[in-house]
Design a protein around this motif. Sequence first.
Motif, short mmCIF file in Angstrom:
data_model
loop_
_atom_site.label_atom_id
_atom_site.label_comp_id
_atom_site.label_asym_id
_atom_site.label_seq_id
_atom_site.Cartn_x
_atom_site.Cartn_y
_atom_site.Cartn_z
N ALA A 37 0.84 -1.21 0.18
CA ALA A 37 -0.01 -0.09 -0.08
C ALA A 37 0.83 1.27 0.08
CB ALA A 37 -0.89 -0.24 1.22
N SER B 156 6.57 0.84 -1.87
CA SER B 156 5.14 1.19 -1.46
C SER B 156 4.50 1.85 -3.03
CB SER B 156 5.15 2.67 -0.55
OG SER B 156 5.81 3.70 -1.02
N LEU C 220 -2.18 4.86 -4.68
CA LEU C 220 -3.67 4.02 -4.83
C LEU C 220 -4.10 3.90 -6.29
CD1 LEU C 220 -5.58 6.08 -2.14
CD2 LEU C 220 -4.95 3.45 -2.17
N ILE D 137 -2.35 0.88 -7.78
CA ILE D 137 -3.05 -0.27 -7.17
C ILE D 137 -4.43 -0.63 -7.78
CG2 ILE D 137 -4.15 -1.27 -5.01
CD1 ILE D 137 -1.80 0.13 -3.49
N ILE E 99 -3.34 -6.63 -0.54
CA ILE E 99 -2.51 -5.46 -0.09
C ILE E 99 -1.79 -5.69 1.15
CG2 ILE E 99 -2.69 -2.88 0.25
CD1 ILE E 99 -3.69 -4.03 -2.32
N MET F 164 -0.40 -4.48 4.32
CA MET F 164 -0.39 -3.38 5.31
C MET F 164 0.10 -4.03 6.82
SD MET F 164 -3.65 -0.81 4.82
CE MET F 164 -2.94 0.15 6.26
N LEU G 167 -6.97 4.57 4.90
CA LEU G 167 -6.18 3.73 3.72
C LEU G 167 -7.20 2.40 3.62
CD1 LEU G 167 -4.08 3.78 1.54
CD2 LEU G 167 -2.78 2.90 3.19
N LEU H 35 -8.71 1.34 -0.14
CA LEU H 35 -8.25 -0.02 -0.90
C LEU H 35 -9.44 -1.01 -1.20
CD1 LEU H 35 -5.04 -0.61 1.29
CD2 LEU H 35 -4.78 0.01 -0.87
N LEU I 140 -6.36 -7.91 2.53
CA LEU I 140 -5.45 -7.23 3.42
C LEU I 140 -4.58 -7.95 4.25
CD1 LEU I 140 -5.04 -3.98 3.51
CD2 LEU I 140 -6.42 -4.04 5.77
#
Length: 606
Positions: A31, A41, A44, A47, A63, A65, A80, A84, A92
């Motif tokens: 992310a 990184s 957005l 992604i 993603i 994180m 965030l 996403l 995630l």
Amino acid sequence: MKQVELLAPAKNLETGMAAINYGADAIYIGAPKFGARSAASNTLEDIGELIKYAHKYWAKVFITMNTILYDNELKEAEELIHQLYKLGADALIVQDMGILEMNLPPIELHASTQTHNYDLERIKFLEQVGFKRIILARELSLDQIKEIRKNTSVELEYFIHGALCVSLSGQCYFSHAIGGRSANRGECSQACRMKYDLVDGEGKVIAKDKHLLSLKDLNLSGHMKELVESGICSLKIEGRLKDSSYLKNVTSYYRKELDDVFEKKKEFRKASSGTVKPNFEPDLEKTFNRGFTNYFFSGRIPEIANFHTPKSLGKEIGKIVAVRNDHFIIDTKFEIHNGDGLCFFNRNKLLKGIQVNGVKGKLIFPNEMNMLVAGAVLYRNNDHEFAKTLKKDNSTRRISTELLLEFKENILTLIATDEDGISASVQLKEEFELARNTEMAITNFKTQLSKSGDSIYSIHTIETNFTEAPFVQAKVLNELRRKVLDSLTENRVAAFQQPKTQALISHPKYHTKNLNYMGNVVNCKAEDFYHKCGVEKIEKGFELQSDYKGKTLMTTKHCLRHEFGMCNKEFSTDKKANQPLYLVDNKNRYKLEFHCQRCEMKIIFE
């Protein structure tokens, strides 16, 4: 049929698309913030583009994180996550339990390997918490995986290739202790790749200036069948800092290995659509590697580390037979090219590199002759021609599709059906003239419609359904084909959208009432989570402490007693085997503790 996923890393949009193009069923990518590789990184926007591209193939995007979060970052992290989710992220990957106490969207949660998923007790706890998937520790053997699978129903993910962290993941504080760069914050300085002396309690130097903690790279390509049968649902390639050429080679290699397994074991299948036929022969040894090991997959084995260098060796290609004034003679079965990078260990066991400037048969003319030694084993760590091939190769992953062309009552209908049974159709109504030669017209239709161009589809078969053929211009057929394939893509993406349900986060009883700094709790929400799980006393995470004396900086299955033939269990009954051992660098001395019952080594800050 059971789906088995090939999961590849992505440094950015370019490498993510490359991994998908060459066979990945899923991608994991960082992310904009809070990923365990701070140098990887992504925006957005990028992604979002990757998600759109992946979903065309029914491939997923996860993603990362998976850092621990400070209190002042919680609000930003929560916002965030919602962003996403709106982009269509499929899952995630998280480490910090504080995230579970946030107001989350209905996004799938995966427990990062950083959550220390080594013991069955821990894994069962995380399953009860509500994680959809748990990413297992790299140190686990096949037998341990089977035992975990037998006692859990949660999805299990396991690393099959790439760099190895010598410490149990999430339990390494070395980098932060010596330089303030926390591995649990995505800033690891790779202290494990540095040189150390190994010294005993009497000050005797057992090893001098060696990379004592630097592991070789993982390679389980020879164990795909066992892994598939073990119940692992996702086979993971490491490498979120690697480039597109690396991803093309490694992903396509494992894609072929897995497909070969699926061909023999029909109860398993890949987890996404489409096939790719790269214009090169994948070879894992031809891209970055520190030498390979299967680590603890089959139990403890010797030489899982390379004490001499943390750098890439590449592929072993032969030996130096003789050294002359401006060239050397090589004994090899491989063709050497101008521009190749070669390396070898000199008499002092130091890795030296040279570049090939000229080749005449077995005579190699390098850019320098220093330190060349007859008899030295040569490795090619930069295959110049292979690298050029990878860079130029733009193979496209194609989804097999059938077309049906119908003509009835002046309506021309083109129907496309892909390998997953998804269909789309377009129609054109006008006053068509009839072709004079129906058979020739059908041949022309098939020739024109078979050209799928730069789409993601390959036209497998074309059928027609009419007795009299209309006369249709080539540009009209091209437009019909373009429209029906665009419509098919829209239908594919729509069919892939799974209903989202809110994860049911629970708070099962934790196995202890006291949580030390290895719980990695550095924010109030993580404290809340563990308190709800019955933990009464929580020590602040390592990153919030200032006195590291006596603290374990690393816990590892890599054991220096074992590597140097001093293992109490296997090699020695000598009392000297029990004396203290220390790692020493140019600043500090670190005590080694050996927990033989668990077959672990700890590095203690003195």
